[in-house]
Design a protein around this motif. Sequence first.
Motif, PDB file in Angstrom:
ATOM      1  N   ILE A 162       0.855  -1.179   0.000  1.00 32.20           N
ATOM      2  CA  ILE A 162       0.000   0.000   0.000  1.00 32.20           C
ATOM      3  C   ILE A 162       0.894   1.232   0.000  1.00 32.20           C
ATOM      4  N   ALA A 163       0.332   2.344  -0.434  1.00 32.32           N
ATOM      5  CA  ALA A 163       1.088   3.590  -0.517  1.00 32.32           C
ATOM      6  C   ALA A 163       0.572   4.567   0.528  1.00 32.32           C
ATOM      7  N   LEU A 167       5.967  -0.856 -18.432  1.00 31.01           N
ATOM      8  CA  LEU A 167       5.389   0.430 -18.069  1.00 31.01           C
ATOM      9  C   LEU A 167       4.917   0.380 -16.624  1.00 31.01           C
ATOM     10  N   LYS A 168       5.308   1.377 -15.846  1.00 34.41           N
ATOM     11  CA  LYS A 168       4.954   1.436 -14.432  1.00 34.41           C
ATOM     12  C   LYS A 168       4.263   2.762 -14.124  1.00 34.41           C
ATOM     13  N   LEU A 169       3.355   2.700 -13.173  1.00 36.95           N
ATOM     14  CA  LEU A 169       2.736   3.905 -12.629  1.00 36.95           C
ATOM     15  C   LEU A 169       3.279   4.117 -11.224  1.00 36.95           C
ATOM     16  N   ALA A 170       3.586   5.372 -10.917  1.00 39.35           N
ATOM     17  CA  ALA A 170       4.099   5.701  -9.592  1.00 39.35           C
ATOM     18  C   ALA A 170       2.949   6.172  -8.706  1.00 39.35           C
ATOM     19  N   MET A 171       2.891   5.594  -7.518  1.00 39.46           N
ATOM     20  CA  MET A 171       1.920   5.999  -6.505  1.00 39.46           C
ATOM     21  C   MET A 171       2.766   6.406  -5.300  1.00 39.46           C
ATOM     22  N   GLY A 172       3.325   7.608  -5.368  1.00 39.31           N
ATOM     23  CA  GLY A 172       4.317   7.986  -4.380  1.00 39.31           C
ATOM     24  C   GLY A 172       5.572   7.149  -4.602  1.00 39.31           C
ATOM     25  N   ILE A 198      -5.143   1.383  -3.121  1.00 37.87           N
ATOM     26  CA  ILE A 198      -5.942   2.488  -3.647  1.00 37.87           C
ATOM     27  C   ILE A 198      -5.178   3.769  -3.354  1.00 37.87           C
ATOM     28  N   GLY A 199      -4.826   4.513  -4.384  1.00 36.17           N
ATOM     29  CA  GLY A 199      -4.052   5.730  -4.162  1.00 36.17           C
ATOM     30  C   GLY A 199      -3.992   6.622  -5.382  1.00 36.17           C
ATOM     31  N   ARG A 200      -3.352   7.758  -5.208  1.00 35.86           N
ATOM     32  CA  ARG A 200      -3.257   8.765  -6.278  1.00 35.86           C
ATOM     33  C   ARG A 200      -1.987   8.531  -7.090  1.00 35.86           C
ATOM     34  N   ILE A 201      -2.129   8.541  -8.409  1.00 40.13           N
ATOM     35  CA  ILE A 201      -1.004   8.359  -9.318  1.00 40.13           C
ATOM     36  C   ILE A 201      -0.204   9.658  -9.398  1.00 40.13           C
ATOM     37  N   THR A 202       1.102   9.540  -9.186  1.00 35.94           N
ATOM     38  CA  THR A 202       1.966  10.728  -9.174  1.00 35.94           C
ATOM     39  C   THR A 202       2.928  10.767 -10.363  1.00 35.94           C
ATOM     40  N   GLY A 203       2.969   9.700 -11.160  1.00 37.72           N
ATOM     41  CA  GLY A 203       3.868   9.706 -12.307  1.00 37.72           C
ATOM     42  C   GLY A 203       3.779   8.413 -13.089  1.00 37.72           C
ATOM     43  N   ALA A 204       4.486   8.371 -14.226  1.00 37.46           N
ATOM     44  CA  ALA A 204       4.539   7.176 -15.065  1.00 37.46           C
ATOM     45  C   ALA A 204       5.968   7.024 -15.574  1.00 37.46           C
ATOM     46  N   GLU A 205       6.408   5.782 -15.735  1.00 33.74           N
ATOM     47  CA  GLU A 205       7.772   5.544 -16.184  1.00 33.74           C
ATOM     48  C   GLU A 205       7.870   4.182 -16.855  1.00 33.74           C
ATOM     49  N   ARG A 206       8.977   3.977 -17.569  1.00 30.03           N
ATOM     50  CA  ARG A 206       9.265   2.677 -18.147  1.00 30.03           C
ATOM     51  C   ARG A 206      10.484   2.123 -17.431  1.00 30.03           C
ATOM     52  N   ALA A 207      10.303   0.988 -16.744  1.00 29.59           N
ATOM     53  CA  ALA A 207      11.385   0.398 -15.957  1.00 29.59           C
ATOM     54  C   ALA A 207      11.481  -1.083 -16.271  1.00 29.59           C
ATOM     55  N   ASP A 208      12.695  -1.550 -16.564  1.00 30.60           N
ATOM     56  CA  ASP A 208      12.924  -2.965 -16.869  1.00 30.60           C
ATOM     57  C   ASP A 208      12.044  -3.441 -18.019  1.00 30.60           C
ATOM     58  N   ALA A 220       6.085   3.276   0.634  1.00 32.73           N
ATOM     59  CA  ALA A 220       5.453   2.008   0.293  1.00 32.73           C
ATOM     60  C   ALA A 220       5.611   1.028   1.454  1.00 32.73           C
ATOM     61  N   TYR A 221       4.514   0.392   1.834  1.00 25.74           N
ATOM     62  CA  TYR A 221       4.516  -0.570   2.933  1.00 25.74           C
ATOM     63  C   TYR A 221       3.860  -1.877   2.473  1.00 25.74           C
ATOM     64  N   THR A 222       4.373  -2.979   2.985  1.00 26.12           N
ATOM     65  CA  THR A 222       3.799  -4.290   2.666  1.00 26.12           C
ATOM     66  C   THR A 222       2.562  -4.519   3.526  1.00 26.12           C
ATOM     67  N   VAL A 223       1.531  -5.087   2.892  1.00 27.22           N
ATOM     68  CA  VAL A 223       0.302  -5.370   3.627  1.00 27.22           C
ATOM     69  C   VAL A 223      -0.050  -6.843   3.470  1.00 27.22           C
ATOM     70  N   GLU A 224      -0.543  -7.428   4.550  1.00 28.45           N
ATOM     71  CA  GLU A 224      -0.976  -8.827   4.530  1.00 28.45           C
ATOM     72  C   GLU A 224      -2.320  -8.936   5.233  1.00 28.45           C
ATOM     73  N   VAL A 225      -3.255  -9.598   4.563  1.00 27.76           N
ATOM     74  CA  VAL A 225      -4.585  -9.809   5.145  1.00 27.76           C
ATOM     75  C   VAL A 225      -4.789 -11.313   5.312  1.00 27.76           C
ATOM     76  N   GLN A 226      -5.072 -11.730   6.531  1.00 23.21           N
ATOM     77  CA  GLN A 226      -5.330 -13.142   6.811  1.00 23.21           C
ATOM     78  C   GLN A 226      -6.753 -13.292   7.331  1.00 23.21           C
ATOM     79  N   ALA A 227      -7.465 -14.241   6.726  1.00 26.80           N
ATOM     80  CA  ALA A 227      -8.854 -14.487   7.108  1.00 26.80           C
ATOM     81  C   ALA A 227      -8.972 -15.862   7.763  1.00 26.80           C
TER      82      ALA A 227
END
Length: 222
Positions: free
Chosen positions: A105-106, A201-206, A188-198, A167-174
Motif C-alpha cells: 500500500i502507498a 510500463l509502471k505507474l508511480a503511486m508515491g 488504492i491511491g493517487r497516481i503521481t507519475g509514469a515511467e518505463r522500468a525494466d 510504500a509498505y507491505t500489507v498482509e490480510v489473513q482471514a
Amino acid sequence: MTTITQATTLTAAQRQETALNSRKQIASNFQDFLKLLTTQLQHQDPTAPLDTNQFTQQLVQFAQVEQQLATNSHLERLITVQETTQLTALTPLIGRTVEADSGKIALQGGEARGSYTLRADATAVTVTIRDSTGRVVAQGPGQTRAGRQEFFWDGVSASGQRWPDGAYTVEVQAQYGSSLETVPTTVIGRITGAERADGTLKLAMGDLRIDTTAIRAVQPDR
C-alpha cells in the motif's frame, strides 16, 4: 484498533543488448561476405572468369544482408516510438485515484487505503502492515463479511508513532473456522507519475510502483 480501519518479458537493457549483438553479427557477416567477394574477384582466373549465374547469386545475397541490416534498424526505431507512445498515453492518469492489485500500500499524505475480497463470511480478519525491513508497524482487525472490503491506515502505529509516507507491505489473513487463509489485496491511491522500468510500463503511486496491467479501476475526478 485506531490506526487500521475497515493494475516475462526481456528488460529494456536486455532487448537493447540483444539487438546490438544481432546487428554486430549481421554486420560481421556482411563485411566477411564483402571481403570474400572482393578477394574472389581479385584472384579469379582471367581465362576462366567467375560464372555469371554464381556471381549474380552472390550479389543477391549481398543485397539481402544489407537489407536485413536496414530492416533491423527500422524495427528498433519503431519499437522505441511505440514505447514512447504507450508511456505518453498514461499521462491522463497522473493525479487520478486508481485501484490496483498489489501486496503493498502507498502511504500518501499520512493516508493509505486498500481492499481485499472474502470468499465467504470469516470468523476473523487480521490486517498487518510492515515496513521495508519486514517489521510490523501496524496491525488490527478487518471486516469479516463476504465480498469486497476496504481498509484504511492513518500512518500511525499502535504505540502512537507516525510513519513517513512511502510504500509498505500489507498482509490480510482471514480465519474460516479452523482454516487460516492469506487473502490477495489491492492498493488504492493517487497516481503521481509514469515511467518505463525494466522494459515494463509502471505507474508511480508515491514511492510505490505498480504495473499498468494490475489496474482494476480508475476513480472519477472529484
